[in-house]
Design a protein around this motif. Structure first.
Motif, PDB file in Angstrom:
ATOM      1  N   UNK A 412       0.861  -1.180   0.000  1.00  0.00           N
ATOM      2  CA  UNK A 412       0.000   0.000   0.000  1.00  0.00           C
ATOM      3  C   UNK A 412       0.898   1.231   0.000  1.00  0.00           C
ATOM      4  N   UNK A 413       1.533   1.530  -1.151  1.00  0.00           N
ATOM      5  CA  UNK A 413       2.491   2.633  -1.183  1.00  0.00           C
ATOM      6  C   UNK A 413       1.805   3.990  -1.116  1.00  0.00           C
ATOM      7  N   UNK A 414       2.534   4.949  -0.596  1.00  0.00           N
ATOM      8  CA  UNK A 414       2.069   6.324  -0.573  1.00  0.00           C
ATOM      9  C   UNK A 414       3.276   7.240  -0.662  1.00  0.00           C
ATOM     10  N   UNK A 415       3.039   8.468  -1.110  1.00  0.00           N
ATOM     11  CA  UNK A 415       4.127   9.428  -1.208  1.00  0.00           C
ATOM     12  C   UNK A 415       4.600   9.752   0.205  1.00  0.00           C
ATOM     13  N   UNK A 416       5.909   9.585   0.448  1.00  0.00           N
ATOM     14  CA  UNK A 416       6.433   9.770   1.797  1.00  0.00           C
ATOM     15  C   UNK A 416       7.828  10.363   1.726  1.00  0.00           C
ATOM     16  N   UNK A 441      22.248   8.802  13.675  1.00  0.00           N
ATOM     17  CA  UNK A 441      21.372   9.054  12.530  1.00  0.00           C
ATOM     18  C   UNK A 441      21.842  10.309  11.806  1.00  0.00           C
ATOM     19  N   UNK A 442      22.030  10.196  10.473  1.00  0.00           N
ATOM     20  CA  UNK A 442      22.511  11.309   9.660  1.00  0.00           C
ATOM     21  C   UNK A 442      21.522  11.531   8.523  1.00  0.00           C
ATOM     22  N   UNK A 443      21.086  12.765   8.352  1.00  0.00           N
ATOM     23  CA  UNK A 443      20.187  13.099   7.251  1.00  0.00           C
ATOM     24  C   UNK A 443      20.689  14.360   6.566  1.00  0.00           C
ATOM     25  N   UNK A 444      20.154  14.628   5.388  1.00  0.00           N
ATOM     26  CA  UNK A 444      20.562  15.807   4.636  1.00  0.00           C
ATOM     27  C   UNK A 444      19.343  16.647   4.313  1.00  0.00           C
ATOM     28  N   UNK A 445      19.563  17.942   4.137  1.00  0.00           N
ATOM     29  CA  UNK A 445      18.466  18.843   3.816  1.00  0.00           C
ATOM     30  C   UNK A 445      17.978  18.637   2.396  1.00  0.00           C
ATOM     31  N   UNK A 446      16.729  19.030   2.151  1.00  0.00           N
ATOM     32  CA  UNK A 446      16.167  18.920   0.805  1.00  0.00           C
ATOM     33  C   UNK A 446      15.974  17.494   0.348  1.00  0.00           C
ATOM     34  N   UNK A 447      15.668  16.589   1.277  1.00  0.00           N
ATOM     35  CA  UNK A 447      15.510  15.179   0.918  1.00  0.00           C
ATOM     36  C   UNK A 447      14.299  15.010   0.010  1.00  0.00           C
ATOM     37  N   UNK A 448      14.498  14.252  -1.075  1.00  0.00           N
ATOM     38  CA  UNK A 448      13.408  14.024  -2.026  1.00  0.00           C
ATOM     39  C   UNK A 448      12.364  13.081  -1.438  1.00  0.00           C
ATOM     40  N   UNK A 449      11.194  13.087  -2.055  1.00  0.00           N
ATOM     41  CA  UNK A 449      10.140  12.162  -1.668  1.00  0.00           C
ATOM     42  C   UNK A 449      10.268  10.863  -2.466  1.00  0.00           C
ATOM     43  N   UNK A 450       9.625   9.831  -1.966  1.00  0.00           N
ATOM     44  CA  UNK A 450       9.577   8.551  -2.670  1.00  0.00           C
ATOM     45  C   UNK A 450       8.217   7.922  -2.435  1.00  0.00           C
ATOM     46  N   UNK A 451       7.855   6.934  -3.254  1.00  0.00           N
ATOM     47  CA  UNK A 451       6.592   6.221  -3.100  1.00  0.00           C
ATOM     48  C   UNK A 451       6.892   4.871  -2.465  1.00  0.00           C
ATOM     49  N   UNK A 452       6.330   4.651  -1.275  1.00  0.00           N
ATOM     50  CA  UNK A 452       6.717   3.468  -0.515  1.00  0.00           C
ATOM     51  C   UNK A 452       5.611   3.098   0.455  1.00  0.00           C
ATOM     52  N   UNK A 542      16.502 -11.328   2.849  1.00  0.00           N
ATOM     53  CA  UNK A 542      15.717 -11.567   1.632  1.00  0.00           C
ATOM     54  C   UNK A 542      14.365 -10.847   1.642  1.00  0.00           C
ATOM     55  N   UNK A 543      13.744 -10.733   2.819  1.00  0.00           N
ATOM     56  CA  UNK A 543      12.475 -10.003   2.894  1.00  0.00           C
ATOM     57  C   UNK A 543      12.679  -8.539   2.532  1.00  0.00           C
ATOM     58  N   UNK A 544      13.766  -7.941   3.037  1.00  0.00           N
ATOM     59  CA  UNK A 544      14.078  -6.548   2.704  1.00  0.00           C
ATOM     60  C   UNK A 544      14.330  -6.416   1.205  1.00  0.00           C
ATOM     61  N   UNK A 545      15.092  -7.364   0.648  1.00  0.00           N
ATOM     62  CA  UNK A 545      15.417  -7.323  -0.787  1.00  0.00           C
ATOM     63  C   UNK A 545      14.144  -7.407  -1.631  1.00  0.00           C
ATOM     64  N   UNK A 546      13.249  -8.334  -1.279  1.00  0.00           N
ATOM     65  CA  UNK A 546      12.005  -8.469  -2.031  1.00  0.00           C
ATOM     66  C   UNK A 546      11.161  -7.210  -1.960  1.00  0.00           C
ATOM     67  N   UNK A 547      11.100  -6.597  -0.763  1.00  0.00           N
ATOM     68  CA  UNK A 547      10.327  -5.359  -0.604  1.00  0.00           C
ATOM     69  C   UNK A 547      10.905  -4.234  -1.465  1.00  0.00           C
ATOM     70  N   UNK A 548      12.239  -4.087  -1.460  1.00  0.00           N
ATOM     71  CA  UNK A 548      12.882  -3.018  -2.233  1.00  0.00           C
ATOM     72  C   UNK A 548      12.656  -3.227  -3.724  1.00  0.00           C
ATOM     73  N   UNK A 549      12.837  -4.474  -4.208  1.00  0.00           N
ATOM     74  CA  UNK A 549      12.634  -4.733  -5.626  1.00  0.00           C
ATOM     75  C   UNK A 549      11.172  -4.542  -6.011  1.00  0.00           C
ATOM     76  N   UNK A 550      10.263  -4.937  -5.128  1.00  0.00           N
ATOM     77  CA  UNK A 550       8.841  -4.769  -5.413  1.00  0.00           C
ATOM     78  C   UNK A 550       8.468  -3.285  -5.456  1.00  0.00           C
ATOM     79  N   UNK A 551       9.250  -2.444  -4.773  1.00  0.00           N
ATOM     80  CA  UNK A 551       9.016  -0.998  -4.763  1.00  0.00           C
ATOM     81  C   UNK A 551       9.739  -0.298  -5.902  1.00  0.00           C
TER      82      UNK A 551
END
Length: 735
Positions: A412-416, A441-452, A542-551
């Protein structure tokens, strides 16, 4: 008085004698000009023709391989842009065949071989076109069935055999013409030597002619080098003493040789380069194969992620011509196809067992929760019930992990924005790791959105964090980073599954034990784990890999023994803005009095779920099939909720039943359930818009929350849009 001869009379014989060598030299010169020079020109043109045949045949072989590569890319991805090499090859192959036919019109044997090659190429192109059409119209499995007939493999083998025969014949013809050119050059040289021995003046003339011969040789050498540089294979030619005669820049590039490494007239060993030494080590095997079979030999060398074919062809003078062909891209495409086949098989197997297993687990979990309410304060009975429930929930997680790896879980992806998601998951990460591990935890400004799918992303982060924790039993540091990233054409060239473009990157790095290359390569295989027996299922990564490829994303692992491991997730950038939904207040009650039509073909599941719903206060009407449910709907208009399984025998599945229910009672709301969704409400790995779905197995509390939310939620059309009223809509809704 004695007569005195004149000087003219004295020198006349000398002049006549001197004229003899001049006439002889002139005769030799005329012979060379009118005899050998045209012959040399003719031989030169024939040599160019032979080189043209070799190059065109090589290009033809390369084009059919490109066509096959394009077909495989389309087979794997289903995307039309992967067909570019195939479309280009279809255009070039007829022209290349025509060029070959014109270049060999005086060779009946070659013309016969070309006719056979043309027929085999037609068979191969027809097979490629058929699989592409079937893949487009009927899907991957149908196209794969055609591939598995081995028609394409057999026709490709025939094409390679045809091309090899053409090239062998061309090489033989080329060698003959080179020998003729050498004989002609020797004849020219001897003529001038004889002429220079007769008269000194002939030496000057012969020098001039020899200079011209040298210029022609230089021109031929330039033409030969230009021809070598025009082919995509790496080529090196050696004489009988293993001295270098010719090479091209592709050969140097494939062996990663620095500038100035190759030198004419030197043996390969004299260059003292480790890459050349590795290459020459194959000659022993190749020479032995040539001596055993009497034919050119082929060996494949795999190193540094590259797959190189080495083709070794001896010449009649004891030398050799060796060709290097980079098969890396082809091998990667073949590996990707095998991986796709493995995933398809695993997906079919998982889907086959998921439905029945989740039905059984629904009965177990639901039954234990109902039993828990009836045993009162019996501590021992409650403990045993909890143990059974925990075991059933572990089984449910295993099924979910298998579906995730096989890319069959409904998303059930959504823009996030990952920054917002990380603010929710970081506290869970810190609780999941021990106090001996520092989380940064390290983050950067202006982070783009993704559908997930936010829930699945948080599950993936926790899985990776737990893996990092287990890799640092004595403590350490876990660094989590989110940033914008661009994967360019060069990166995609080494990773065929990657589409170049902009991504949002999530990276997690531990300072643990790390993995060697062999372990890292197997890290994504299901059920593979380095943990002791009983401490891991081998399904987390493998569960993480399947989720990423499915996304639509990409996963990359970097690891070294003793240095730790970094796992990077690349998720495609989404240009839409994040849609903020107002938080829904929690329901005051999880019970109700509405009438629910429960449809499930499994009697045990239906009875268990009906008991749970009745314990929540609802009135339940049961149906074992879509046809029976329609009959109930036509007689009872007071039904508030249709709670139906998706996968049922017969022509009416859950989706069709919901559509029919909307026709009968526009005000009815619909909640789907299943242990495996198949394609009824899931398309492109995502739940259809507006669909409410409760995946099996579930307990009484989860069922209560979901049913209440659907009943209290707004009415929706089947596409997910609000109707603005309570009627005239199929109200469907996912948790």
């Amino acid at each position: 008085m004695e007569r005195i001869s004149t000087p003219r009379a004295d020198i006349l014989p000398a002049i006549l004698i001197a004229a003899v060598p001049l006439v002889f030299l002139a005769a030799i010169s005329l012979y060379q000009v009118f005899g050998n020079v045209p012959a040399a020109r003719s031989v030169h043109e024939k040599i160019l023709n032979s080189f043209f045949v070799v190059r065109t045949a090589s290009d033809l072989c390369g084009e059919i391989q490109s066509a096959e590569r394009g077909q495989r890319g389309y087979m794997i991805t289903g995307r039309d842009d992967y067909l570019a090499p195939y479309e280009k090859a279809k255009t070039r192959i007829p022209q290349l065949l025509s060029d070959l036919q014109q270049a060999t019109f005086d060779r009946p044997d070659q013309q016969h071989r070309l006719l056979k090659l043309q027929a085999d190429l037609t068979t191969k192109l027809n097979e490629l076109a058929e699989t592409i059409t079937i893949r487009r119209d009927k899907g991957f499995a149908a196209a794969l069935a055609v591939v598995n007939t081995d028609v394409g493999q057999k026709s490709m083998a025939e094409i390679e055999a045809d091309t090899t025969e053409i090239l062998d014949a061309a090489h033989v013809r080329l060698q003959q013409r080179l020998d003729s050119a050498e004989d002609l050059d020797q004849e020219v040289a001897w003529g001038f030597v004889i002429g220079s021995a007769i008269a000194a003046v002939a030496l000057i003339a012969s020098a001039v002619l020899l200079a011209g011969a040298y210029r022609r040789a230089a021109a031929s050498k330039t033409m030969l080098q230009a021809t070598l540089e025009s082919v995509r294979e790496g080529i090196v030619a050696l004489d009988a003493d293993r001295r270098v005669v010719a090479w091209n820049q592709t050969f140097k590039r494939m062996l990663k040789l620095p500038k100035g490494t190759m030198r004419y007239g030197h043996t390969l060993k004299s260059h003292q380069n480790p890459n050349i030494d590795k290459f020459e080590s194959h000659f022993g095997v190749l020479d032995g194969e040539v001596q055993r079979t009497g034919k050119p030999a082929l060996v494949e060398r795999k190193e540094d992620g590259k797959s190189i074919e080495i083709f070794h062809s001896p010449t009649e003078d004891g030398g050799s011509v060796t060709t290097l062909l980079d098969r890396t891209e082809q091998r990667q495409a073949e590996d990707a196809l095998r991986q796709a086949q493995k995933l398809e098989a695993l997906g079919q197997m998982t889907g086959g067992i998921a439905h029945d297993f989740n039905n059984l687990l629904t009965v177990i979990i639901g039954g234990t929760r109902l039993l828990q309410r009836s045993v009162g304060q019996d501590a021992q009975a409650l403990q045993r019930i909890d143990m059974v429930t925990m075991a059933a929930e572990r089984g449910a997680r295993l099924i979910q992990q298998l579906l995730a790896f096989a890319r069959r879980q409904p998303l059930e992806p959504q823009i996030a924005n990952l920054s917002a998601l990380m603010s929710e998951v970081l506290p869970m990460v810190r609780r999941a790791v021990s106090d001996k591990i520092t989380v940064e935890y390290v983050t950067s400004g202006g982070l783009w959105n993704t559908s997930i799918d936010p829930t699945q992303f948080q599950t993936a982060v926790l899985n990776l964090a737990i893996n990092g924790r287990d890799a640092m039993p004595e403590g350490g540091k876990l660094t989590i980073e989110v940033a914008n990233a661009t994967l360019d054409e060069d990166y995609a060239a080494g990773h065929p599954e990657v589409v170049p473009g902009q991504y949002v990157m999530f990276a997690i790095t531990d300072t643990g034990k790390g993995m060697d290359a062999a372990t890292a390569m197997r890290a994504l295989d299901p059920f593979f784990t380095t943990k002791p027996v009983g401490e891991g299922t081998g399904l987390g990564l493998p569960q993480v890999y399947g989720f990423v490829k499915q996304s639509g994303g990409h996963l990359k692992i970097y690891s070294e023994i003793g240095e730790g491991t970094t796992v990077k997730l690349y998720l495609p950038r989404e240009f839409e803005e994040v849609f903020s939904q107002p938080r829904q207040t929690a329901a005051l009650s999880l019970t109700g009095t509405e009438t629910i039509l429960l449809v499930d073909d499994d009697e045990i599941v239906r009875t268990t779920v009906a008991s749970m719903l009745e314990s929540l206060g609802y009135e339940v009407i049961e149906a074992s099939s879509g046809i029976e449910a329609i009959s109930v709907l036509e007689k009872n208009t007071a039904i508030s909720l249709l709670f139906t399984d998706i996968v049922m025998p017969g022509q009416i599945n859950g989706r069709k039943l919901a559509e029919r229910a909307a026709d009968i009672n526009p005000a009815i709301k619909v909640l789907f359930t299943s242990g495996y969704t198949e394609n009824a409400i899931v398309h492109n790995s995502r739940l259809d818009p507006g669909v409410e779905f409760l995946s099996k197995p579930y307990d009484r509390e989860r069922l209560a929350r979901k049913v209440r939310r659907v009943l209290d939620g707004p009415a929706k059309n089947i596409d997910g849009s609000k109707t603005g009223g309570t009627g005239d809509a199929t109200q469907v809704s996912g948790e």
